[in-house]
Scaffold this active site. Structure first.
Site, short mmCIF file in Angstrom:
data_model
loop_
_atom_site.label_atom_id
_atom_site.label_comp_id
_atom_site.label_asym_id
_atom_site.label_seq_id
_atom_site.Cartn_x
_atom_site.Cartn_y
_atom_site.Cartn_z
N ASP A 90 33.54 54.51 -42.17
CA ASP A 90 33.95 53.85 -40.92
C ASP A 90 32.75 53.22 -40.23
O ASP A 90 31.91 53.90 -39.66
CB ASP A 90 34.58 54.93 -40.01
CG ASP A 90 35.17 54.36 -38.75
OD1 ASP A 90 35.71 55.14 -37.94
OD2 ASP A 90 35.09 53.13 -38.56
N GLY A 91 32.72 51.86 -40.32
CA GLY A 91 31.64 51.14 -39.63
C GLY A 91 30.91 50.18 -40.55
O GLY A 91 30.28 50.61 -41.51
N MET B 112 37.32 60.10 -31.05
CA MET B 112 35.91 60.16 -30.67
C MET B 112 35.86 60.64 -29.21
O MET B 112 35.51 59.90 -28.29
CB MET B 112 35.26 58.78 -30.83
CG MET B 112 35.02 58.42 -32.27
SD MET B 112 34.39 56.74 -32.48
CE MET B 112 35.91 55.93 -32.89
N HIS C 2 41.51 58.39 -34.89
CA HIS C 2 40.13 58.87 -34.94
C HIS C 2 39.72 59.24 -33.52
O HIS C 2 39.46 58.37 -32.70
CB HIS C 2 39.25 57.75 -35.51
CG HIS C 2 37.79 58.06 -35.56
ND1 HIS C 2 36.85 57.10 -35.86
CD2 HIS C 2 37.09 59.21 -35.37
CE1 HIS C 2 35.65 57.64 -35.83
NE2 HIS C 2 35.77 58.92 -35.53
N GLY D 228 31.04 45.87 -34.91
CA GLY D 228 29.99 44.88 -35.09
C GLY D 228 28.58 45.42 -35.27
O GLY D 228 27.61 44.68 -35.15
N HIS E 235 43.92 52.42 -38.66
CA HIS E 235 42.88 53.28 -38.07
C HIS E 235 42.81 53.00 -36.57
O HIS E 235 42.59 51.86 -36.15
CB HIS E 235 41.54 52.97 -38.73
CG HIS E 235 40.43 53.87 -38.32
ND1 HIS E 235 40.24 55.13 -38.84
CD2 HIS E 235 39.42 53.68 -37.41
CE1 HIS E 235 39.17 55.68 -38.30
NE2 HIS E 235 38.65 54.82 -37.42
N GLY F 131 31.30 54.06 -31.66
CA GLY F 131 31.52 53.54 -30.31
C GLY F 131 31.80 52.06 -30.26
O GLY F 131 32.58 51.60 -29.42
N PHE F 132 31.20 51.30 -31.16
CA PHE F 132 31.36 49.85 -31.04
C PHE F 132 31.54 49.19 -32.40
O PHE F 132 30.95 49.63 -33.40
CB PHE F 132 30.13 49.23 -30.33
CG PHE F 132 29.94 49.76 -28.94
CD1 PHE F 132 29.11 50.86 -28.72
CD2 PHE F 132 30.62 49.20 -27.87
CE1 PHE F 132 28.95 51.39 -27.44
CE2 PHE F 132 30.46 49.71 -26.58
CZ PHE F 132 29.63 50.81 -26.36
N SER G 139 40.83 48.62 -38.61
CA SER G 139 40.40 49.29 -37.38
C SER G 139 40.94 48.48 -36.21
O SER G 139 40.39 47.43 -35.86
CB SER G 139 38.87 49.33 -37.33
OG SER G 139 38.45 49.78 -36.05
N ASP H 263 41.02 53.94 -33.21
CA ASP H 263 39.86 54.59 -32.59
C ASP H 263 40.15 54.92 -31.13
O ASP H 263 40.47 54.02 -30.34
CB ASP H 263 38.64 53.66 -32.64
CG ASP H 263 38.08 53.56 -34.05
OD1 ASP H 263 37.83 52.45 -34.52
OD2 ASP H 263 37.88 54.63 -34.66
N GLY I 207 37.01 46.53 -40.19
CA GLY I 207 37.03 45.92 -38.86
C GLY I 207 36.53 44.49 -38.91
O GLY I 207 36.97 43.68 -39.73
N MET J 83 38.48 56.60 -27.78
CA MET J 83 37.15 56.93 -27.25
C MET J 83 37.27 57.35 -25.78
O MET J 83 38.07 56.78 -25.03
CB MET J 83 36.22 55.72 -27.37
CG MET J 83 36.08 55.23 -28.81
SD MET J 83 34.95 53.81 -28.91
CE MET J 83 35.18 53.36 -30.63
C1 DX5 Z 1 32.98 52.14 -34.77
C2 DX5 Z 1 34.44 52.03 -35.12
C3 DX5 Z 1 34.71 51.23 -36.38
C4 DX5 Z 1 34.42 49.78 -36.27
C5 DX5 Z 1 34.66 49.05 -37.59
O1 DX5 Z 1 32.84 53.16 -33.81
O2 DX5 Z 1 34.92 53.34 -35.34
O3 DX5 Z 1 36.10 51.37 -36.70
O4 DX5 Z 1 35.24 49.21 -35.29
O5 DX5 Z 1 34.48 47.73 -37.41
P1 DX5 Z 1 33.17 46.93 -37.90
O6 DX5 Z 1 33.53 46.37 -39.27
O7 DX5 Z 1 32.98 45.88 -36.87
O8 DX5 Z 1 32.03 47.89 -37.94
ZN ZN Z 2 36.92 55.00 -36.35
#
Ligand code: DX5
Ligand code: ZN
Length: 231
Positions: free
Chosen positions: A174-175, A67, A65, A144, A32, A141-142, A7, A34, A196, A36
């Site tokens: 994802d996440g 979003m 992706h 961690g 991947h 969105g985030f 990610s 992201d 990620g 947003m």
């Molecule tokens: C969340 C993201 C994920 C995230 C994955 O909205 O789409 O891709 O960054 O990273 P970790 O492993 O930190 O959840």
């Molecule tokens: Zn994603």
């Protein structure tokens, strides 16, 4: 085969080109990306220009992706900068079937992303135009964040639905996909891991070490699963 996709929102943007090259050489399967809009999700990340800037440095597929609200109006933008796969949120468009068909008509793989609370039944009448489903295992969105435990059951239910309808559709998670959560999502049917800060972007180890360790772990989990199924 289980695919690993970094990610890139978790990467150091100051050395993104080098990061892409190193992760490619370390053996990841896709990237991947992201995107947003600050409206569908309360954050902003990378845009088309950044994606375009790193495209020349790898031949691995770019999984974009989106979003964003009304993703259908942005498809050409991301197709033009080199997306190979685009996932759109079922919650973000009035016309999911048409949007997926448009992605496919442009020669890309079409994906549907589902927020944690969205039922898999949303997919029932678009399964014939879907190549992969992104199960958000955190609220989008985030980086961690913590894995939402009910998403294990969601992956299992989704796999059962896909199999019973006779489709060959990948399940992406994802996440917070890391060493605590990979066993459960693999066992329940996921085969595309968005990796990620939970598994790849860890300051204490190199990308090469992280990818090797992840691949070994995935292999061991699948061997355990195979042996358990024999009993
Ligand atoms: C969340 C993201 C994920 C995230 C994955 O909205 O789409 O891709 O960054 O990273 P970790 O492993 O930190 O959840
Ligand atoms: Zn994603």
């Amino acid at each position: 085969m289980t695919l690993i996709g970094p990610s890139l929102m978790c990467a150091d943007m100051g050395v993104l080109k080098e990061t892409v090259i190193r992760l490619d050489q370390a053996g990841v399967d896709f990237f991947h990306l992201d995107v947003m809009d600050g409206s569908f999700v309360p954050n902003f990340t990378m845009g088309p220009d950044l994606i375009k800037s790193i495209k020349p440095y790898t031949n691995k597929p770019f999984d974009v992706h989106l979003m964003v609200k009304n993703p259908e109006i942005h498809l050409d933008t991301f197709i033009d900068v080199g997306a190979d796969m685009i996932s759109v949120h079922a919650e973000a468009t009035e016309h999911l079937q048409r949007t997926l068909q448009t992605i496919r008509n442009n020669g890309l793989k079409a994906g549907v992303a589902l927020n944690p609370s969205s039922p898999i039944e949303e997919l029932k009448y678009v399964l014939d135009v879907v190549d992969y489903v992104t199960v958000m295992t955190v609220n989008p969105g985030f980086a961690g964040q913590k894995f939402i435990p009910l998403m294990y059951k969601k992956v299992k239910d989704l796999k059962r639905m896909i199999d019973s309808e006779g489709y060959n559709i990948d399940i992406q998670v994802d996440g917070n996909i890391g060493y605590e959560t990979i066993p459960g999502v693999l066992e329940n049917g996921a085969n595309m891991l968005v990796c990620g800060t939970s598994s790849l972007f860890k300051p204490e180890i190199t990308f090469e070490e992280a990818v090797t360790k992840l691949k070994e772990f995935i292999t061991s989990q699948k061997e355990n699963q195979f042996e358990a199924n024999l009993k």
